[in-house]
Design an enzyme around this catalytic site. Structure first.
Site, mmCIF file in Angstrom:
data_model
loop_
_atom_site.group_PDB
_atom_site.id
_atom_site.type_symbol
_atom_site.label_atom_id
_atom_site.label_comp_id
_atom_site.label_asym_id
_atom_site.label_seq_id
_atom_site.Cartn_x
_atom_site.Cartn_y
_atom_site.Cartn_z
ATOM 1 N N ARG A 37 38.857 52.733 50.189
ATOM 2 C CA ARG A 37 39.660 52.765 51.775
ATOM 3 C C ARG A 37 38.621 52.778 52.782
ATOM 4 N NH1 ARG A 37 44.944 52.547 50.961
ATOM 5 N NH2 ARG A 37 45.787 53.327 48.927
ATOM 6 N N HIS A 67 38.399 48.035 39.954
ATOM 7 C CA HIS A 67 39.415 47.290 41.079
ATOM 8 C C HIS A 67 38.484 47.167 42.308
ATOM 9 C CE1 HIS A 67 42.955 46.417 43.261
ATOM 10 N NE2 HIS A 67 43.566 46.091 42.186
ATOM 11 N N TYR A 70 40.942 47.876 48.872
ATOM 12 C CA TYR A 70 42.205 47.405 49.614
ATOM 13 C C TYR A 70 41.857 46.715 50.739
ATOM 14 C CZ TYR A 70 44.577 49.806 45.609
ATOM 15 O OH TYR A 70 44.940 50.244 44.531
ATOM 16 N N HIS A 107 42.960 41.372 44.664
ATOM 17 C CA HIS A 107 43.793 40.761 44.883
ATOM 18 C C HIS A 107 43.368 39.420 45.962
ATOM 19 C CE1 HIS A 107 46.607 44.392 45.310
ATOM 20 N NE2 HIS A 107 46.005 44.279 43.913
ATOM 21 N N GLU A 144 44.221 39.205 40.217
ATOM 22 C CA GLU A 144 45.362 39.637 40.023
ATOM 23 C C GLU A 144 46.652 38.977 40.498
ATOM 24 O OE1 GLU A 144 47.478 44.182 40.347
ATOM 25 O OE2 GLU A 144 45.228 43.851 40.873
ATOM 26 N N ASP A 178 49.453 41.977 36.196
ATOM 27 C CA ASP A 178 50.320 43.150 36.374
ATOM 28 C C ASP A 178 51.835 42.911 36.071
ATOM 29 O OD1 ASP A 178 51.853 45.183 38.195
ATOM 30 O OD2 ASP A 178 49.762 45.723 38.571
ATOM 31 N N HIS A 181 53.942 43.440 39.363
ATOM 32 C CA HIS A 181 53.880 42.428 40.212
ATOM 33 C C HIS A 181 54.396 40.969 39.652
ATOM 34 C CE1 HIS A 181 50.111 44.284 42.032
ATOM 35 N NE2 HIS A 181 50.876 45.293 42.132
ATOM 36 N N HIS A 215 47.684 44.994 33.994
ATOM 37 C CA HIS A 215 48.152 46.432 34.442
ATOM 38 C C HIS A 215 49.435 46.700 34.000
ATOM 39 C CE1 HIS A 215 45.163 46.129 38.299
ATOM 40 N NE2 HIS A 215 44.652 46.499 37.106
ATOM 41 N N ASP A 228 56.198 45.263 46.182
ATOM 42 C CA ASP A 228 55.211 45.865 45.398
ATOM 43 C C ASP A 228 55.610 47.497 45.289
ATOM 44 O OD1 ASP A 228 53.107 46.605 43.767
ATOM 45 O OD2 ASP A 228 51.550 46.031 45.296
ATOM 46 N N HIS A 230 55.481 50.491 41.948
ATOM 47 C CA HIS A 230 55.307 50.717 40.579
ATOM 48 C C HIS A 230 56.075 52.058 40.043
ATOM 49 C CE1 HIS A 230 50.860 49.064 40.616
ATOM 50 N NE2 HIS A 230 51.897 48.278 41.049
ATOM 51 N N GLU A 260 48.945 51.768 36.014
ATOM 52 C CA GLU A 260 48.741 52.494 37.408
ATOM 53 C C GLU A 260 49.966 53.211 37.724
ATOM 54 O OE1 GLU A 260 45.715 49.130 39.355
ATOM 55 O OE2 GLU A 260 47.946 48.483 38.993
#
Length: 280
Positions: A37, A67, A70, A107, A144, A178, A181, A215, A228, A230, A260
């Site tokens: 982040r 990964h 973001y 992504h 992904e 994923d 997703h 994932h 999205d 999980h 995840e």
């Protein structure tokens, strides 16, 4: 049978990740190579990498994937953000190369109003630039599939195929599936029949040879919702059948299959136990 595991913390140093994975009984782990982040990060040193690799050997973990941050948007219509994203992604590729990580999952980005076509072209151009700047690297940018929330790209096999089709050296890219997703994007894998149809469509559009990691996440959102979120395995709309099929699919026996799911390490242990119980 796939290599099952979870996304683990690098708090205190990236070299701590292998022990975190070993404590969970993981065969594979996913990590961030830096704070996901923040744009800036302390450089990874040769000593950091050597300690990580030594700890990895001692852990018995067979595979590590990473990964990306973001913050990165490789499809951004904003020139400044796009340039910053490309530089950040190249830095993450360097980190992966030092850590001998072969898949950097990301992504494909968001078009933020510029439109799907322009966004896909921008993503392909950005990935190509990153590959040009990392000639000879073994790490593969790994696209992904996304849920398609908002203006996010990569929510269909055709969109992913369009990005890949615009990249000259496709031997240096891969795909991550994923389950949450994919379901949110409209791909059903809840029965043996629908599972077969979905991965048949993947083969036709992209090619299963490019599918190098997974994932494993359930979701409480309905199929095609583009939302999205999980959920723990068996606690949502997917149920347990897809995960049973995946861990026993001989086509994916060398693929890292990464949890995840929410709930921290306690839930990771329960979800990993579920996956182990499916193995034939």
């Amino acid at each position: 049978m796939g290599l099952i595991g979870a996304h683990v913390s690098i708090a205190g140093g990236v070299w701590k990740a292998p022990a975190n994975g070993k404590a969970l009984g993981c065969e594979a782990v996913q990590i961030f190579t830096k704070n996901q982040r923040r744009w800036d990060a302390k450089p990874l040193t040769d000593d950091d990498a050597a300690l990580f690799l030594r700890n990895l050997r001692d852990s018995g973990i067979k595979s590590v994937i990473a990964h990306s941050s973001y913050l990165i948007n490789l499809a951004s219509p904003d020139k400044e953000l796009l340039e910053r994203s490309i530089l950040s992604f190249i830095d993450e590729m360097h980190r992966c190369e030092m850590l001998e990580i072969r898949n950097l999952v990301f992504h494909p980005g968001s078009h933020v109003g510029s439109g799907v076509k322009k966004g896909l072209a921008a993503a392909a151009g950005s990935i190509s630039e990153c590959l040009d700047q990392t000639s000879g690297f073994k790490v593969k940018p790994t696209i992904e599939i996304t849920a398609g929330q908002g203006s996010n790209l990569g929510c269909s096999f055709e969109q992913i195929a369009e990005i890949m089709g615009a990249i000259e050296d496709r031997s240096r890219i891969a795909v991550c599936y994923d389950t949450a997703h994919g379901f949110a994007a409209g791909y059903d894998i809840r029965t043996e029949e629908s599972y077969g149809l979905t991965f048949g469509m993947f083969e036709d559009a992209i090619g299963l040879k490019y599918l190098e990691c997974f994932h494993l996440n359930d979701t409480n959102e309905t199929i095609g919702s583009n939302v999205d979120r999980h959920e723990n395995l068996g606690g949502g709309q997917l149920g347990t059948t897809p995960f049973n099929l995946l861990v026993n699919d001989a086509r994916f026996e060398k693929c890292p299959m990464i949890l995840e799911t929410p709930g921290g390490e306690g839930m990771y242990l329960k979800n990993l136990a579920i996956l182990r119980s499916f193995r034939k």
